[in-house]
Design an enzyme around this catalytic site. Sequence first.
Site, PDB file in Angstrom:
ATOM      1  CD  GLU A  10     -47.429  -2.425 -23.609  1.00 20.63           C
ATOM      2  OE1 GLU A  10     -47.993  -3.409 -23.084  1.00 20.63           O
ATOM      3  OE2 GLU A  10     -46.781  -2.499 -24.671  1.00 20.63           O
TER       4      GLU A  10
ATOM      5  CE1 TYR B 253     -43.948  -3.660 -13.086  1.00 18.61           C
ATOM      6  CE2 TYR B 253     -44.949  -1.704 -14.036  1.00 18.61           C
ATOM      7  CZ  TYR B 253     -45.056  -3.003 -13.581  1.00 18.61           C
ATOM      8  OH  TYR B 253     -46.275  -3.646 -13.638  1.00 18.61           O
TER       9      TYR B 253
ATOM     10  CG  ASN C  72     -50.163   1.822 -11.627  1.00 11.54           C
ATOM     11  OD1 ASN C  72     -49.845   1.997 -10.447  1.00 11.54           O
ATOM     12  ND2 ASN C  72     -50.622   0.666 -12.078  1.00 11.54           N
TER      13      ASN C  72
HETATM   14  C1  LIG Z   1     -48.074  -2.097  -8.218  1.00 12.60           C
HETATM   15  C2  LIG Z   1     -48.294  -3.226  -7.200  1.00 12.60           C
HETATM   16  C3  LIG Z   1     -48.225  -4.561  -7.937  1.00 12.60           C
HETATM   17  C4  LIG Z   1     -47.171  -3.154  -6.150  1.00 12.60           C
HETATM   18  O1  LIG Z   1     -47.276  -4.301  -5.327  1.00 12.60           O
HETATM   19  P1  LIG Z   1     -46.812  -4.353  -3.786  1.00 12.60           P
HETATM   20  O2  LIG Z   1     -46.832  -5.775  -3.393  1.00 12.60           O
HETATM   21  O3  LIG Z   1     -47.595  -3.406  -2.976  1.00 12.60           O
HETATM   22  O4  LIG Z   1     -45.319  -3.802  -3.943  1.00 12.60           O
HETATM   23  P2  LIG Z   1     -44.098  -3.997  -2.911  1.00 12.60           P
HETATM   24  O5  LIG Z   1     -44.566  -3.926  -1.502  1.00 12.60           O
HETATM   25  O6  LIG Z   1     -43.318  -5.181  -3.318  1.00 12.60           O
HETATM   26  O7  LIG Z   1     -43.257  -2.682  -3.231  1.00 12.60           O
HETATM   27  C5  LIG Z   1     -42.023  -2.730  -3.954  1.00 12.60           C
HETATM   28  C6  LIG Z   1     -41.664  -1.332  -4.387  1.00 12.60           C
HETATM   29  O8  LIG Z   1     -42.636  -0.809  -5.291  1.00 12.60           O
HETATM   30  C7  LIG Z   1     -42.816   0.593  -5.077  1.00 12.60           C
HETATM   31  N1  LIG Z   1     -44.179   0.836  -4.588  1.00 12.60           N
HETATM   32  C8  LIG Z   1     -45.121  -0.107  -4.327  1.00 12.60           C
HETATM   33  N2  LIG Z   1     -46.275   0.497  -3.966  1.00 12.60           N
HETATM   34  C9  LIG Z   1     -46.038   1.828  -3.997  1.00 12.60           C
HETATM   35  C10 LIG Z   1     -46.848   2.976  -3.724  1.00 12.60           C
HETATM   36  N3  LIG Z   1     -48.135   2.852  -3.343  1.00 12.60           N
HETATM   37  N4  LIG Z   1     -46.302   4.192  -3.890  1.00 12.60           N
HETATM   38  C11 LIG Z   1     -45.015   4.341  -4.278  1.00 12.60           C
HETATM   39  N5  LIG Z   1     -44.186   3.294  -4.539  1.00 12.60           N
HETATM   40  C12 LIG Z   1     -44.708   2.056  -4.399  1.00 12.60           C
HETATM   41  C13 LIG Z   1     -41.784   0.973  -4.016  1.00 12.60           C
HETATM   42  O9  LIG Z   1     -40.583   1.294  -4.700  1.00 12.60           O
HETATM   43  C14 LIG Z   1     -41.638  -0.329  -3.257  1.00 12.60           C
HETATM   44  O10 LIG Z   1     -40.409  -0.418  -2.584  1.00 12.60           O
HETATM   45  P3  LIG Z   1     -40.346   0.097  -1.042  1.00 12.60           P
HETATM   46  O11 LIG Z   1     -41.439  -0.625  -0.316  1.00 12.60           O
HETATM   47  O12 LIG Z   1     -38.965  -0.302  -0.634  1.00 12.60           O
HETATM   48  O13 LIG Z   1     -40.583   1.577  -1.095  1.00 12.60           O
HETATM   49  C15 LIG Z   1     -49.640  -3.063  -6.451  1.00 12.60           C
HETATM   50  O14 LIG Z   1     -49.769  -1.722  -6.000  1.00 12.60           O
HETATM   51  C16 LIG Z   1     -50.862  -3.428  -7.273  1.00 12.60           C
HETATM   52  O15 LIG Z   1     -51.217  -4.588  -7.374  1.00 12.60           O
HETATM   53  N6  LIG Z   1     -51.536  -2.421  -7.870  1.00 12.60           N
HETATM   54  C17 LIG Z   1     -52.760  -2.681  -8.649  1.00 12.60           C
HETATM   55  C18 LIG Z   1     -52.466  -3.462  -9.903  1.00 12.60           C
HETATM   56  C19 LIG Z   1     -51.450  -2.741 -10.762  1.00 12.60           C
HETATM   57  O16 LIG Z   1     -51.461  -1.525 -10.906  1.00 12.60           O
HETATM   58  N7  LIG Z   1     -50.565  -3.546 -11.385  1.00 12.60           N
HETATM   59  C20 LIG Z   1     -49.549  -3.032 -12.306  1.00 12.60           C
HETATM   60  C21 LIG Z   1     -50.123  -2.909 -13.647  1.00 12.60           C
HETATM   61  S1  LIG Z   1     -48.921  -2.363 -14.837  1.00 12.60           S
END
Ligand SMILES: CC(C)(COP(=O)(O)OP(=O)(O)OC[C@H]1O[C@@H](n2cnc3c(N)ncnc32)[C@H](O)[C@@H]1OP(=O)(O)O)[C@@H](O)C(=O)NCCC(=O)NCCS
Length: 155
Positions: A104, A116, A109
């Site tokens: 979920e 995902y 977000n």
């Molecule tokens: C969601 C989260 C885990 C992504 O982690 P991250 O290490 O920054 O992600 P990555 O660098 O591996 O990114 C992988 C892909 O995710 C997507 N993505 C990650 N951050 C993004 C952003 N701010 N906006 C749009 N797409 C994004 C992109 O598709 C990205 O691929 P790309 O870099 O080739 O465009 C991070 O933003 C986070 O921890 N957020 C707060 C906690 C949270 O919301 N967790 C999920 C709860 S369901």
Amino acid sequence: MIELRRAAEDDLDWLDGLGRSCFSPPWTRESFAHALSGAGSLVLAALCGGERAGYLVLSHVLDEGSVDSVCTGPEFRRRGVGAALLRAAIEEGRRLSLARITLEVRKSNTAAIALYEKYGFLSLGIRPGYYERPREDAVIMTLELGDAENDNTLC
Ligand SMILES: CC(C)(COP(=O)(O)OP(=O)(O)OC[C@H]1O[C@@H](n2cnc3c(N)ncnc32)[C@H](O)[C@@H]1OP(=O)(O)O)[C@@H](O)C(=O)NCCC(=O)NCCS
């Protein structure tokens, strides 16, 4: 360089601290402790340059997997940490012969939803008002692991 390892008991303070700084409401310390100790769950830690940068919790019951929490520390975002964790969870799901992995996510977000979707998760529907503080709908997303078309783990 991103390295992954299984999180351990001595990661508990870090997991709890990162979870508190990134989620409302956060996971409790007890939930992390349970995930670290329990059969049926795997807590992965990602290291960036040797520093703990993010975590993911995968749990499963029978052949149903669930990503219960995933988080990258704010200073490590957009460096592939979340992607590395999710790929590892999908690989573990395949290793365990899970039928699918479900999760979920808050409807607003967009970062997590994009992550995902990049790895083949599809939106199944909405759980109205699922989250609190603030109240918000959840998008339910799932990845069918039996489907070879969904093997995006090599991306
Ligand atoms: C969601 C989260 C885990 C992504 O982690 P991250 O290490 O920054 O992600 P990555 O660098 O591996 O990114 C992988 C892909 O995710 C997507 N993505 C990650 N951050 C993004 C952003 N701010 N906006 C749009 N797409 C994004 C992109 O598709 C990205 O691929 P790309 O870099 O080739 O465009 C991070 O933003 C986070 O921890 N957020 C707060 C906690 C949270 O919301 N967790 C999920 C709860 S369901």
